[in-house]
Design an enzyme around this catalytic site. Structure first.
Site, PDB file in Angstrom:
ATOM      1  N   TYR A 196       0.835  -1.205   0.000  1.00 51.65           N
ATOM      2  CA  TYR A 196       0.000   0.000   0.000  1.00 51.65           C
ATOM      3  C   TYR A 196       0.868   1.252   0.000  1.00 51.65           C
ATOM      4  O   TYR A 196       0.705   2.144  -0.842  1.00 51.65           O
ATOM      5  CB  TYR A 196      -0.939   0.003   1.209  1.00 51.65           C
ATOM      6  CG  TYR A 196      -1.516   1.361   1.517  1.00 51.65           C
ATOM      7  CD1 TYR A 196      -2.294   2.036   0.572  1.00 51.65           C
ATOM      8  CD2 TYR A 196      -1.263   1.986   2.743  1.00 51.65           C
ATOM      9  CE1 TYR A 196      -2.808   3.300   0.840  1.00 51.65           C
ATOM     10  CE2 TYR A 196      -1.787   3.232   3.012  1.00 51.65           C
ATOM     11  CZ  TYR A 196      -2.548   3.891   2.062  1.00 51.65           C
ATOM     12  OH  TYR A 196      -3.043   5.148   2.330  1.00 51.65           O
ATOM     13  N   LEU A 242      -8.342   1.957  16.301  1.00 53.91           N
ATOM     14  CA  LEU A 242      -8.248   1.993  17.759  1.00 53.91           C
ATOM     15  C   LEU A 242      -9.365   2.804  18.424  1.00 53.91           C
ATOM     16  O   LEU A 242     -10.037   2.300  19.336  1.00 53.91           O
ATOM     17  CB  LEU A 242      -6.881   2.548  18.182  1.00 53.91           C
ATOM     18  CG  LEU A 242      -6.696   2.685  19.698  1.00 53.91           C
ATOM     19  CD1 LEU A 242      -6.753   1.322  20.372  1.00 53.91           C
ATOM     20  CD2 LEU A 242      -5.393   3.410  20.015  1.00 53.91           C
ATOM     21  N   ARG A 296       1.002   7.164  18.681  1.00 51.03           N
ATOM     22  CA  ARG A 296       0.677   7.559  17.324  1.00 51.03           C
ATOM     23  C   ARG A 296       0.214   9.017  17.293  1.00 51.03           C
ATOM     24  O   ARG A 296      -0.132   9.605  18.324  1.00 51.03           O
ATOM     25  CB  ARG A 296      -0.425   6.659  16.732  1.00 51.03           C
ATOM     26  CG  ARG A 296      -0.017   5.197  16.593  1.00 51.03           C
ATOM     27  CD  ARG A 296       1.064   5.009  15.567  1.00 51.03           C
ATOM     28  NE  ARG A 296       1.433   3.608  15.388  1.00 51.03           N
ATOM     29  CZ  ARG A 296       2.430   3.005  16.032  1.00 51.03           C
ATOM     30  NH1 ARG A 296       3.151   3.678  16.923  1.00 51.03           N
ATOM     31  NH2 ARG A 296       2.714   1.734  15.798  1.00 51.03           N
TER      32      ARG A 296
END
Length: 302
Positions: free
Chosen positions: A136, A177, A201
């Protein structure tokens, strides 16, 4: 400006259409099914990325293109990579050809911060070396190369937007998440966490992501020039931070268990300072509590 948005029926695409409308532009939504209704779109045009004639009709008469259409599941791309190069890379080339034929001089390409892989130095900036970890990311990097090469021929001005983790609102991916944490809070189910929950993140509110595209359209360089921006919050948020925010927002306890750690980077944070300095944009809605609260409202309304 009249701006074509490819992938306009998607999560980010719908938000970009709305942001362009709010900024005073005339967004034209390109979708695969003509029946799709896109709030804020001045017009809806049906086309497939790999249909050359359809693409020419879609870009006809527009001043700029925000290109968000494509495939975006990293794990799926590992198991079945060729569709990712066919759609993400080949589809971008087909779009560039249609734009050249119709004389469209501006493009803003949606790309991904995952192209950087897992660099040791954080935060990641435009200077960070590329190291795509899956097909990807590689397919998006190849699309970036095509856009930059076309711009440097002098027929196009181009901006590449490398997005971090977009979240907030009606997120369509329940496996991500924040939706998973909130679903556990709502349903009282046990949330399984890989490792100690310390993985960090960069979460970006969908409204901030969309506003960045509108700013890039307005500041797209002249033909012959291409540039790239990291669009993120610049803030690191751990899994445990997300859970704590969910408990604050919902007033509920998120029950959890810890499993073995996954083989993933410990920290991935973007540095948006170039975008802030050059675009007149900033991530003003990307505090984790605001993102979680917005997602919770959308989840509760279903």
């Amino acid at each position: 400006m009249k701006v074509l948005v490819t992938g306009a029926s998607g999560y980010v695409g719908r938000a970009v259409v709305g942001a362009l409308r709010t900024a005073g532009h005339e967004p034209v939504a390109m979708v695969r099914a003509a029946r799709a209704e896109i709030d804020g779109a001045a017009e809806v045009r049906e086309a497939e990325l790999l249909d050359a004639e359809g693409l020419r009709r879609a870009v006809s008469g527009v001043d700029a293109v925000c290109h968000l259409a494509g495939l975006g599941l990293a794990r799926e791309s590992v198991a079945d990579p060729l569709p990712y190069f066919r759609v993400n890379t080949g589809g971008t080339v087909a779009l560039l050809e249609a734009m050249a034929e119709e004389g469209v001089l501006r493009i803003v390409l949606a790309s991904t911060g995952s192209i950087y892989g897992s660099p040791e130095v954080q935060p990641m900036g435009e200077w960070t070396p590329d190291a795509p970890p899956h097909p990807y990311a590689a397919s998006k990097l190849a699309a970036e190369f095509a856009v930059a090469a076309q711009a440097r021929t002098g027929v196009l001005g181009a901006v590449v937007v490398r997005l971090l983790n977009v979240a907030g609102g009606a997120d369509p991916e329940p496996t991500r998440l924040i939706p998973r944490v909130l679903a556990a809070a709502r349903d009282g189910e046990v949330l399984r966490i890989n490792g100690d929950g310390g993985a960090v993140r960069d979460y970006l509110h969908i409204a901030d992501a969309a506003a960045a595209f509108a700013a890039c359209v307005e500041r797209c360089p002249e033909p012959g020039v291409d540039t790239r921006y990291i669009i993120g919050s610049g803030c690191g948020t751990s899994i445990l931070d997300v859970i704590a925010a969910a408990e604050r927002v919902t007033g509920r306890t998120v029950r959890r268990i810890h499993g073995p750690a996954a083989p993933e980077p410990g920290v991935l944070i973007g540095d948006p300072n170039k975008a802030i300095a050059e675009l007149g944009w900033r991530p003003s809605h990307s505090g984790i509590d605001e993102i979680v609260a917005d997602t919770w409202r959308a989840l509760s309304a279903r």
